[in-house]
Motif scaffolding. Sequence first.
Motif, PDB file in Angstrom:
ATOM      1  N   SER A  51      -7.997   9.448   6.485  1.00 36.77           N
ATOM      2  CA  SER A  51      -6.716  10.111   6.762  1.00 36.77           C
ATOM      3  C   SER A  51      -5.903  10.350   5.491  1.00 36.77           C
ATOM      4  O   SER A  51      -4.872  11.004   5.531  1.00 36.77           O
ATOM      5  N   GLY A  52      -6.378   9.809   4.380  1.00 35.21           N
ATOM      6  CA  GLY A  52      -5.674   9.987   3.114  1.00 35.21           C
ATOM      7  C   GLY A  52      -4.770   8.834   2.743  1.00 35.21           C
ATOM      8  O   GLY A  52      -4.276   8.770   1.617  1.00 35.21           O
ATOM      9  N   SER A  53      -4.519   7.898   3.666  1.00 35.08           N
ATOM     10  CA  SER A  53      -3.684   6.732   3.364  1.00 35.08           C
ATOM     11  C   SER A  53      -4.521   5.660   2.673  1.00 35.08           C
ATOM     12  O   SER A  53      -5.748   5.646   2.776  1.00 35.08           O
ATOM     13  N   LEU A  54      -3.845   4.748   2.000  1.00 27.81           N
ATOM     14  CA  LEU A  54      -4.547   3.681   1.293  1.00 27.81           C
ATOM     15  C   LEU A  54      -4.895   2.543   2.244  1.00 27.81           C
ATOM     16  O   LEU A  54      -4.143   2.238   3.180  1.00 27.81           O
ATOM     17  N   GLU A  55      -6.007   1.880   1.971  1.00 26.10           N
ATOM     18  CA  GLU A  55      -6.397   0.693   2.714  1.00 26.10           C
ATOM     19  C   GLU A  55      -7.068  -0.283   1.763  1.00 26.10           C
ATOM     20  O   GLU A  55      -7.573   0.100   0.704  1.00 26.10           O
TER      21      GLU A  55
ATOM     22  N   ALA B  95      -3.407   3.618  -6.331  1.00 22.33           N
ATOM     23  CA  ALA B  95      -4.738   3.826  -5.762  1.00 22.33           C
ATOM     24  C   ALA B  95      -5.793   3.457  -6.793  1.00 22.33           C
ATOM     25  O   ALA B  95      -5.699   3.817  -7.963  1.00 22.33           O
TER      26      ALA B  95
ATOM     27  N   TRP C 230      -8.227  -0.951  -3.593  1.00 23.00           N
ATOM     28  CA  TRP C 230      -7.375  -0.031  -2.832  1.00 23.00           C
ATOM     29  C   TRP C 230      -8.053   1.337  -2.813  1.00 23.00           C
ATOM     30  O   TRP C 230      -8.115   2.019  -3.838  1.00 23.00           O
TER      31      TRP C 230
ATOM     32  N   THR D 170       1.451   4.466  -3.455  1.00 27.82           N
ATOM     33  CA  THR D 170       0.171   5.189  -3.505  1.00 27.82           C
ATOM     34  C   THR D 170      -0.297   5.471  -4.925  1.00 27.82           C
ATOM     35  O   THR D 170      -1.482   5.734  -5.135  1.00 27.82           O
TER      36      THR D 170
ATOM     37  N   LYS E 213      -8.765   5.197  -0.660  1.00 23.46           N
ATOM     38  CA  LYS E 213      -8.193   6.147   0.285  1.00 23.46           C
ATOM     39  C   LYS E 213      -9.082   6.229   1.520  1.00 23.46           C
ATOM     40  O   LYS E 213     -10.302   6.353   1.420  1.00 23.46           O
ATOM     41  N   SER E 214      -8.451   6.171   2.703  1.00 24.21           N
ATOM     42  CA  SER E 214      -9.188   6.290   3.961  1.00 24.21           C
ATOM     43  C   SER E 214      -9.417   7.766   4.277  1.00 24.21           C
ATOM     44  O   SER E 214      -8.996   8.666   3.535  1.00 24.21           O
TER      45      SER E 214
ATOM     46  N   LEU F 233       0.810  -1.220   0.000  1.00 21.68           N
ATOM     47  CA  LEU F 233       0.000   0.000   0.000  1.00 21.68           C
ATOM     48  C   LEU F 233       0.840   1.266   0.000  1.00 21.68           C
ATOM     49  O   LEU F 233       0.326   2.361  -0.247  1.00 21.68           O
ATOM     50  N   LYS F 234       2.147   1.117   0.266  1.00 26.91           N
ATOM     51  CA  LYS F 234       3.014   2.296   0.244  1.00 26.91           C
ATOM     52  C   LYS F 234       3.151   2.869  -1.162  1.00 26.91           C
ATOM     53  O   LYS F 234       3.534   4.026  -1.337  1.00 26.91           O
TER      54      LYS F 234
END
Length: 1156
Positions: free
Chosen positions: A739-743, A584, A734, A581, A736-737, A578-579
Amino acid sequence: MEILDFIIRLKLTLYMFKINSAVADLCNDLQPLAVSKQLSSCAEVSTVDSSVICKLWGTAHLPAFSEDGDYIIGGVFFIHYNMEMVKHNYTTKPEPLRCTGRIEPLDLQFSLAMIFAIEEINNSSKLLPGIRLGYQIHDSCAAVPMAVKVAFQLTNGLDRVFYTGDNCLQSGMVMAVIGDSGSTPSISISRIIGSFNIPQWIGGEGWVTHTDMLKFTFCAGAMGFGIPRSVIPGLRDFLLDLYPTEVAASPILTEFWEDAFNCRLEKSSVTDKRLCDGSEDIKKLESPYTDTSDLRITNMVYKAVYAIAHAIHNAVCQETNSRSQCDKLSRIESKQVLTQLKKVHFSQNGYHVSFDANGDPVAKYELVNWQKSMSGSLEIVTVGYYDASLPVGQEFYINKNLTWMEGRAQGTARLPAFSEDGDYIIGGVFSIHYNMEMVKHNYNTMPEPLKCTGRIEPRELHFSLAMIFAIEEINNSSKLLPGIRLGYQIHDSCASVPMAVKVAFQLTNGLDPVFYTGDSCSQFNMMMAVVGDSGSTASISMSRLGEMRLLMEELSREPSPPRQWIGSEGWVTHPDMLKFTFCAGAIGFGIPRSVIPGLRDFLLDLPPTKVAASPILTEFWEDAFNCRLEKSSVTDKRLCNGSEDIQKLQSPYTDTSELRITNMVYKAVYAIAHAIHNAVCQDTNSTSQCDKLSRIESKQVIQVLQKVNFSQNGYHVSFDANGDPVAKYDLVNWQKSMSGSLEIITVGYYDASLPVGQEFHINKEISWMEGRKQGTARLPAFSEYGDYIIGGVFSIHYNMEMVTHKYITKPESLRCTGRIELRELQFSRAMIFAIEEINNSSNLLPGIRLGYQIHDGCSSVPMAVKVAFQLTNSLDPVFYTGNNCSQSSMVMAVVGDSASTPSISISRIIGSTAVVVVAFAGLGEMRLLLEVMSREPSPLRQWIGSEAWVTHPDMLKFTFCAGAIGFGIPRSVIPGLRDFLLDLSPTKVASSPILTEFWEDAFNCSLEKTAVRDKRLCNGSEDIQKLQSPYTDTSELRITNMVYKAVYAIAHAIHNAVCQETNSTSQCDKLSRIESKQVLTHLKKVNFFQNGYHVSFDANGDPVAKYELVNWQKSTSGSPEIVTVGYYDASLPVGQEFHINKNLTWMEGRTQTIYF
């Protein structure tokens, strides 16, 4: 959606194949018309009286050994093992093929054994009396090119000129061929000579019976099948009978002598050796050439010569009163020898020779074994045999002990990463490392053991320990396998096939250095089943984690264009990925998530003693905390001080929130345990009694495994009739949460156990690439907005710019290069002309405006593919799927491409030997070919061409193609087209890059806004009315008319789909939302006339095939011109479709009048 690709030559190739059989018949009819010293149009033959002169092309390859005779037997052996490699520049005549390297003495022995047998036969009074056999023995260099050349030469003979009359000399006629001793060259030879019914005898085997190979002592114990050994009386004396004059007369024997004795003969070109002084004694020479103690292939060669001689004998000899009368003037052919060869039945030196109904000899082989002799040296020992003539079940027999590797398992056993003894062992294979150390083997020492390298993959280590966790759970259970302890061997495969194969064999064979097969055989390390490997073999686009990580890291170094990623389980469900990005929006299928109670505590239970006891755990610990343990070999890290806390470690190893493959491993162990339980345990009164001494085999475990049916931690495990688990997968995305990070979000699922049609379900919104289309759209050469769009693809340029991709930046857009092809530009403009006519019509599509997108295909497959996708998808950067969806760029049909797909290889069409050339190639390829051929004088050929080039006026400059024939689309007239083409005002030219390029190229001047600096400025004196160009030439409208009619056909189809006829008036609804498949349906039904040309289609939607037969003839002025000499019309009655109504001019200007 379906896009109708209205390609002009959709059925051209099919009809060409049907029609050109007639042309082939013409060639056959023309052969009797040839005269002396002239080449016919269909073959290189000429007549002198009743015989035909045939001339040999190219330079003959001299045989290594030869002797003239009444009948010739060919031989091919690789006396040398290499062929000199030459890089051809295609500007000069290639050098002849040459063999290089040292002589192979054994193949030299085969050659001389063949000569020996022929001399024996020539000295015989019983076999072929009065007839002398000759031979031509060639060196193939163990190379296919040389084998092919030799095969053709043996087929054709060596005579520079030969005749086929009754008095024809047959000095070069080969009756049969023996060899090659290598399989690959033999196949090449058989494919050539087989067509001529020339018998070939092949006697080859591998290395295991080659005495020279025994020097590789580390292969002791080798075994294999070989041709039976034999004795040939007198052969050794013949081989040793080499006197100086005989050696000096043969380049091969000279090379052998100088190599064997390390000296040079007087006439030799060798300068780095001493002069041979006569002390050389071949009788004392130890060499495979002189060794006749183990004759295998040699005897096959010997018997082959005798078999061929018996076949010739039976063909040309008559038996009278126990005497043979042979006619050496009898003109037999090789196919007669082949027929007789299948019937021979004789014995020679105690060895029987005969063939079965298929012409194959009965298979007989020896099983040989490399064993140590009393002196300690290796020798080849026959330990058994295979004889196909024996009854079924008795063909294979071993009658001596085999020597293996002293009874030991082969190679060095690889220690598992984790292991524990038990009553039954379960194997595990995981890619704990993702690389294997690459070693370059020198093949003269024992290879180093395979080793894994690189960093540890924490998730794979996680899988390994999950397997151990499950086994420990089972061992602590009182219900599953009570009283039985499971063990394990878990290996690191390095994500590598070689290591996986080694591990697989080791798990199969066990680790015992000695094993027994008696009843008391211990089952220590016997593997019941194997879990893993977690990574699949790399497949097309479904990459494994290691490869994907490498790719992503490369892409992350520089900004990458947005892409829609579709991934496999291997990486799309991996949290560590997931790093990246920029991925996405990625989607893919993954194994369903799960929970395993107690697993996290087990994973975190790593005391110092446990870590230090395992090299894998030591490596993991040092890598995770960037420190070194006391006993470690690592020197560039600080010493671990005890402050390291695995409870706080953020790693895929400790992460149990996304258990997917981990749960599969866990369930797999339980499934195997249940299978073993069912095989060795008896359930009585709710109590299980298990026999841990039961000797079960892994195949029993497989059989029972297919029947297990249980639940573990709420997850059901069972298998279908084929032994496969029911397919269940999560659809993951994939996203975006907050917080903006991928999940990784599960947005749907696939469950094969559900009813048909309900297996796949999406229950959450999918996050794509912001709804945008991927890639950069290619702008069309010409375009106009309309209610309905017609696409066009023409090869306006004939080249595409070639770019070397480095895969770290976004590739440049595909671009066409080179000069404009004016006829293709005419096709494009003709399409626009037809559309404008229709738009101005009050009868056809009234109130509806047709638009167009015409693209330049560059005569290139990559560009054609890109354009096809673009015409399918349209140009809009954003699109919607609601009811109000705009159809502004929806393409109803496509006209073109005018060029055929590039042929597989022009070399397959045109050889150094072809006289009649059927060239179904595109214009670009043919122009390139003919330009190259025009540089040097070329032998005369009869060309048969396709529409793409044979009707192109610009190709007439290649005058050596005079006499070319082919089928073309009928000529036609399009009123008003020429005026339209010439109507190019300065503003119209300047507004189009294509027309600007055409104008500047046609008049060799530069317009003001262009960047061309090597041309004069256009001054207004340029007059397109006077321009002589394929663009302005409307006298030969063929494909142009097809384009014109195609547009009208599409317009009629749209008209019929959206218009209603009322009282001779058409009412059309331009807001009607039709699809291209509706246009296709109506297109098959159109029936109309345009400019006197009828357009309709048959039941399959194909137009009626009508073609002109054209011929390149010289005009009265001497220049070539395209003349219509006949036609093909599929609408006429059977047998009357093809008609020739004018004289044809063939190659060399010869004419032949044929009427049908």
